[in-house]
Design a protein around this motif. Sequence first.
Motif, short mmCIF file in Angstrom:
data_model
loop_
_atom_site.label_atom_id
_atom_site.label_comp_id
_atom_site.label_asym_id
_atom_site.label_seq_id
_atom_site.Cartn_x
_atom_site.Cartn_y
_atom_site.Cartn_z
N ARG A 334 0.82 -1.22 0.00
CA ARG A 334 0.00 0.00 0.00
C ARG A 334 0.85 1.26 0.00
N GLY A 335 2.07 1.14 0.47
CA GLY A 335 2.89 2.34 0.65
C GLY A 335 3.63 2.81 -0.59
N THR A 336 3.68 1.98 -1.63
CA THR A 336 4.48 2.36 -2.80
C THR A 336 3.66 3.21 -3.77
N GLU A 337 4.10 4.44 -3.99
CA GLU A 337 3.39 5.37 -4.88
C GLU A 337 4.14 5.61 -6.18
N THR A 338 5.38 5.17 -6.25
CA THR A 338 6.20 5.46 -7.45
C THR A 338 5.54 4.86 -8.70
N VAL A 339 5.52 5.68 -9.73
CA VAL A 339 4.86 5.29 -10.97
C VAL A 339 5.91 5.04 -12.05
N THR A 373 -0.90 2.12 -17.08
CA THR A 373 -1.38 1.54 -18.34
C THR A 373 -1.51 2.66 -19.38
N ALA A 374 -1.73 2.23 -20.65
CA ALA A 374 -1.80 3.20 -21.75
C ALA A 374 -2.90 4.25 -21.48
N ASP A 375 -3.98 3.84 -20.83
CA ASP A 375 -5.06 4.80 -20.57
C ASP A 375 -4.88 5.51 -19.22
N GLY A 376 -3.67 5.46 -18.70
CA GLY A 376 -3.35 6.24 -17.50
C GLY A 376 -3.81 5.61 -16.20
N GLN A 377 -4.15 4.36 -16.22
CA GLN A 377 -4.62 3.70 -15.00
C GLN A 377 -3.43 3.13 -14.21
N ILE A 378 -3.60 3.14 -12.90
CA ILE A 378 -2.57 2.54 -12.03
C ILE A 378 -3.27 1.57 -11.11
N GLN A 379 -2.77 0.36 -11.04
CA GLN A 379 -3.40 -0.62 -10.13
C GLN A 379 -2.81 -0.49 -8.74
N GLN A 380 -3.69 -0.40 -7.76
CA GLN A 380 -3.24 -0.30 -6.38
C GLN A 380 -2.98 -1.69 -5.80
N GLY A 381 -2.42 -1.73 -4.59
CA GLY A 381 -2.18 -3.01 -3.89
C GLY A 381 -0.99 -3.77 -4.44
N SER A 382 -0.79 -4.94 -3.88
CA SER A 382 0.39 -5.75 -4.21
C SER A 382 0.44 -6.11 -5.69
N LYS A 383 -0.73 -6.36 -6.25
CA LYS A 383 -0.78 -6.83 -7.65
C LYS A 383 -0.40 -5.75 -8.66
N LYS A 430 12.08 -2.99 -16.49
CA LYS A 430 11.20 -3.84 -15.66
C LYS A 430 11.77 -5.25 -15.72
N ILE A 431 12.01 -5.84 -14.55
CA ILE A 431 12.66 -7.16 -14.57
C ILE A 431 11.77 -8.27 -14.00
N SER A 432 10.61 -7.93 -13.50
CA SER A 432 9.69 -9.00 -13.06
C SER A 432 8.50 -9.01 -14.01
N ALA A 433 7.71 -10.04 -13.89
CA ALA A 433 6.44 -10.04 -14.63
C ALA A 433 5.58 -8.92 -14.03
N GLU A 434 4.68 -8.40 -14.83
CA GLU A 434 3.82 -7.32 -14.38
C GLU A 434 3.05 -7.77 -13.12
N GLY A 435 3.11 -6.96 -12.08
CA GLY A 435 2.37 -7.26 -10.85
C GLY A 435 3.03 -8.29 -9.95
#
Length: 730
Positions: A334-339, A373-383, A430-435
């Motif tokens: 929850r604490g990571t805000e970096t985009v 994402t391309a449409d400017g969305q950011i997924q919150q949480g661990s995923k 990016k070195i891990s799979a997304e999420g």
Amino acid sequence: MQISAMPLGQLTSWPAEELSLSKLVYARRIAPLSASTFTELFNRVVGRGRWLKAKQTRPLGSFFGRFWFAFWLLACLFIYFGKLAMWTHCKPKLSNCEVWLQSLGQAGNQKCKAWGKRPIAFSKGWNQQAEPMDQQCSSQHPRELFARKEIGVFCQEQPRIGNPYLEDAFLQDYLKSQLPTEVFADVSLDLEQFGARVKDEIDLLGRECELNPPQLKQFDAWGRRVDEIITCPAWKRMKAISAEEGLIAEAYERRYSNWSRVHQIAKLYLFAPSSGFFSCPLAMTDGAAKVIESLGIPKPLKEVFIHLTSRDPAKFWTSGQWMTERRGGSDVARGTETVALELPDGSYSLHGLKWFTSATDSDITLTLARSMTADGQIQQGSKGLSLFYLKMRDEEGKLNGIEIQRLKDKLGTRQLPTAELLLNGAKSLKISAEGRGVASIVNMLTISRIHNVIGAVGYMRRVITLARDYATKREAFGKPLKAHPLHMQTLARMEVQARGAFLLMMEIGKLLGLEETKKDTEQDQHMLRLLTPVAKLYTGKQAVAVTSEGLECFGGQGYMEDTGLAGILRDAQVLTIWEGTTNILSLDVLRSLVKSQGKVLDAFFSTAQARLKVALSVSELELSVQIVQNALHKLKQFTQKISLKGEAGMQLSARDFAYALARIYGGVLLLEYAARPNASATDIYTAQRWCHQDMCPVDSEDKAGSYSTGAASLDTSLVYDKHPVLKGRL
Ligand code: UCC
């Protein structure tokens, strides 16, 4: 003519006009004159006075002549005795301490000062001829001034570390008992040589790092933003030494197969307390190498992996690990805000603020961010979190879209640059799979938590080594401290804790080595997963307790900064905090139980029982084995009872539960070790003493009602007694 330039015997042939009373007094000072010669010369001087008088025509001249002689006589006597007193007081004498200082320079000077030796003025710079100052503490002082007599001339001999490998009988015996013979011969030789280097070189460099903490230069003289972290030469030397000694490489070359990790850990354990906290960048470097290896060393990271595991100081890179942002470092999800914004070439640009980044002078780093994402969305949480790799600087040495806001002002680990960073378009991969950011960075966390254990055990060993040496040098109540049974009891209790922690550390090293050479069983995997957080949380707490007790062994000197002792406690305090606090690690223990559906605990019980059987054959250990078996039984019963409450219901007991695991498994390892064929009486005694603690605190606390219904709200009432919080006002 200068009186010092002529043989004294010729004094008597000097013309009276050239003699003076002061010359006569001086002549007497630099060489003995017989009483008759002195009287003869004195008469000549005085006679010259008569001769002068005879030449005077005015009576007043005679008066001045006498006055003049009387004045000179008094002045010369005054100067003569004054100088003599100063000479006897100030006569330079090189003590051992000062000879040592001359060879060591300023860092050693600080040590000497701490133990009451007056320092040498290093006016000509490092490693050059030093000019000794007055030696304040010398028992062979020929004459003492009254004031000096009053304060005495005693100086306490300071504690020393010696070769930390040769002084650590427990480490040597352990390695001999575990490693295959030919591996032990190699490893032992390497550790002995490295131990000598720790004693003669690394420990002094570590002290220099403490005395010269890093600084941040944000602007150059012309106002350009440069954000340069300035570290001392000793810190840079630590990096070179780490490469030369293969402190990371050893683990990845695997020249001793599954034993390579044990070798590396033994080396790091000797290094950590002298390293000026260079152990921190090494922990993260090891963690980054582990992450890259576990990703299969993908092509873009191949070169990075080679740098991280290099033995060549010119090629060796260190890594950072940026996980903490303004919302904190525990609840990373929850604490990571970096985009992370994807760039046309497939790389990413990072934007955010990293609140706490250790060893910020590293070459590269791994960090978490949320891809947009391309449409400017950011997924919150661990995923929503992925793992990114970036270089700190570009080819020209300019920071990679990073601004260093400030260096952190910390209680300890001041040797280590820790910074707050603004990521303003840092180019990364990016070195891990997304999420899968958290799931990927936990490999790094596992390694740096193991390094945390190494640091904790290393600090315990260091303070005990110093305290036991001191106990041979320090006298109180008419005998050395080592002759006071109560003092020995205190040190022995510290030693028991250090040995239990040491075996936990090495057990994890063995399991990690098996995993990395694919020789591990499923049971081993479960044990590694469980024991890593258990050992991290338990040894961190032990390190603070043992180093605190250790400081007490030096009385007031333990509290002094310039002895280097106070810094041990300040530095040890971080071990309970970074890489997850005690409570966060306790929750990680629960996570491992839940995630494995209890398999980690099954592995724990079966491994513990099997290993205890060995110790049953030794009669002196029977009682202790029974104590551990009882504790295991109580723990099992408690687990069955508490698991009915689910994960949330188990949280209140998580810390005591983790402590029970640590105490029980520490006991198992000590008992097994004490049951080996050539175990010593002290091995048996250590196991017995360890098992004398409350081996299952979670059971004791449960019986005391600590987890009962209502206990949680009573805890809150106690903490906020009569506070507005309880009345719902805050
Ligand atoms: O960085 C820091 C200082 C650096 C200096 C280090 C130098 C030390 C050297 C000492 C030398 C003397 S301080 C950073 C401090 N922060 C932390 O340590 C983080 C503390 N927080 C946690 O550990 C949390 O519990 C998190 C971040 C792991 C929890 O995150 P989530 O997203 O809520 O966790 P989940 O959803 O439970 O787990 C996500 C995945 C799961 O896998 P999948 O997705 O496959 O089911 C978990 O099983 O990660 C897996 N996982 C683990 N796997 C979580 N924890 C672990 C683990 N410990 N081991 C294996």
